[in-house]
Scaffold this motif. Structure first.
Motif, PDB file in Angstrom:
ATOM      1  N   GLU A 129       0.955  -1.101   0.232  1.00  0.00           N
ATOM      2  CA  GLU A 129       0.054   0.073  -0.185  1.00  0.00           C
ATOM      3  C   GLU A 129       0.642   1.423   0.065  1.00  0.00           C
ATOM      4  OE1 GLU A 129      -3.665   2.207   2.644  1.00  0.00           O
ATOM      5  OE2 GLU A 129      -2.789   0.204   3.050  1.00  0.00           O
ATOM      6  N   THR A 130       1.880   1.260   0.775  1.00  0.00           N
ATOM      7  CA  THR A 130       2.754   2.323   0.875  1.00  0.00           C
ATOM      8  C   THR A 130       3.629   2.644  -0.547  1.00  0.00           C
ATOM      9  OG1 THR A 130       3.190   2.019   3.072  1.00  0.00           O
ATOM     10  CG2 THR A 130       4.773   3.465   2.117  1.00  0.00           C
ATOM     11  N   PHE A 131       3.770   1.432  -1.017  1.00  0.00           N
ATOM     12  CA  PHE A 131       4.663   1.589  -2.573  1.00  0.00           C
ATOM     13  C   PHE A 131       3.469   2.184  -3.361  1.00  0.00           C
ATOM     14  CE2 PHE A 131       5.093  -0.635  -6.727  1.00  0.00           C
ATOM     15  CZ  PHE A 131       6.510  -0.088  -6.949  1.00  0.00           C
ATOM     16  N   ARG A 132       2.363   1.637  -3.508  1.00  0.00           N
ATOM     17  CA  ARG A 132       1.264   2.205  -4.384  1.00  0.00           C
ATOM     18  C   ARG A 132       1.322   3.711  -3.945  1.00  0.00           C
ATOM     19  NH1 ARG A 132      -0.926  -2.869  -3.650  1.00  0.00           N
ATOM     20  NH2 ARG A 132      -2.325  -1.957  -1.810  1.00  0.00           N
ATOM     21  N   ASP A 133       1.155   4.131  -2.729  1.00  0.00           N
ATOM     22  CA  ASP A 133       0.995   5.670  -2.565  1.00  0.00           C
ATOM     23  C   ASP A 133       2.435   6.343  -2.841  1.00  0.00           C
ATOM     24  OD1 ASP A 133      -1.515   5.128  -1.281  1.00  0.00           O
ATOM     25  OD2 ASP A 133      -0.842   5.080   0.533  1.00  0.00           O
ATOM     26  N   THR A 134       3.654   6.067  -2.933  1.00  0.00           N
ATOM     27  CA  THR A 134       4.571   6.438  -3.097  1.00  0.00           C
ATOM     28  C   THR A 134       4.787   6.768  -4.620  1.00  0.00           C
ATOM     29  OG1 THR A 134       5.590   5.460  -1.188  1.00  0.00           O
ATOM     30  CG2 THR A 134       7.247   6.567  -2.884  1.00  0.00           C
ATOM     31  N   THR A 135       4.449   5.782  -5.374  1.00  0.00           N
ATOM     32  CA  THR A 135       4.699   5.925  -6.831  1.00  0.00           C
ATOM     33  C   THR A 135       3.251   6.489  -7.806  1.00  0.00           C
ATOM     34  OG1 THR A 135       3.853   3.605  -7.066  1.00  0.00           O
ATOM     35  CG2 THR A 135       6.023   3.870  -6.862  1.00  0.00           C
ATOM     36  N   ARG A 136       2.459   6.554  -6.862  1.00  0.00           N
ATOM     37  CA  ARG A 136       1.125   7.371  -7.491  1.00  0.00           C
ATOM     38  C   ARG A 136       1.452   8.436  -8.053  1.00  0.00           C
ATOM     39  NH1 ARG A 136      -2.384   7.035  -3.603  1.00  0.00           N
ATOM     40  NH2 ARG A 136      -2.977   4.765  -4.355  1.00  0.00           N
TER      41      ARG A 136
END
Length: 208
Positions: A129-136
């Motif tokens: 989830e953090t990865f998706r938020d960071t790369t969004r």
């Protein structure tokens, strides 16, 4: 993030490594679904946004695309964004942009941010989830062939051609070109609708 290069267990059609691979199109900014055959019955792995592909065959609105690793599948060819196949012809009046180095710096920064996010995820310092938020919101695209480069400028939604530090706007979505000229069509007409033409067509400067 979707699988840009699907594993062999889900490959629809493996045609071998793409020696001398030269892309003709890139996947649109939202990515795109794929199918094993041009019938829409069996879905395959989706393609990542701005992934370079080569259009091998066209059957109506369907198109068979080839990825760099030799994997191929069928897609809605109307949504593909064409990549210029040659530098701007001499004598064409192209809209000159800023020095190419500024855009290249943004590309490097975006790749760096994505790489750091991947390393944090791989090391267990972050979760999915953090990865998706960071790369969004991260978007880049570049095709380099010797001295020639086509690079996507996400800030202005356009493709630029560069043969050194000199850079020129080469292609923009038709809707963006109309907005820049003050020509207004009906907002959103035919874009992304099942009976429309999918992604807006691309305008190549010098062919207008």
């Amino acid at each position: 993030m979707n699988a840009a290069y699907p594993p062999q267990s889900v490959v629809a059609a493996a045609v071998g490594p793409a020696a001398g691979f030269r892309p003709t199109h890139v996947v649109p900014g939202d990515g795109m679904p794929t199918w094993e055959a041009p019938d829409g019955l069996v879905a395959s792995e989706p393609l990542d946004a701005l992934l370079p592909v080569r259009l091998l065959e066209r059957r109506g609105d369907w198109g068979q695309v080839l990825c760099l690793n030799g994997w191929s599948a069928w897609v809605d060819a109307r949504l593909l964004l064409p990549v210029p196949q040659g530098p701007p012809s001499a004598g064409q009046q192209l809209a000159r942009t800023a020095d190419a180095r500024a855009l290249l710096t943004r590309v490097e920064e975006t790749v760096g941010r994505y790489r750091r996010a991947v390393e944090d995820l791989a090391a267990g310092r972050t979760d999915g989830e953090t990865f998706r938020d960071t790369t969004r919101g991260l978007r880049i695209g570049a095709v380099i062939d010797g001295e020639a480069m086509w690079v996507y400028d996400a800030e202005h939604d356009r493709w630029c051609y560069c043969d050194g530090t000199a850079m020129a706007t080469f292609a923009v979505p038709e809707t963006a070109a109309e907005d820049a000229e003050g020509a207004g069509g009906e907002p959103g007409a035919g874009v992304g609708e099942p009976d429309g033409t999918g992604a807006p067509p691309t305008t190549v400067f010098g062919d207008r």
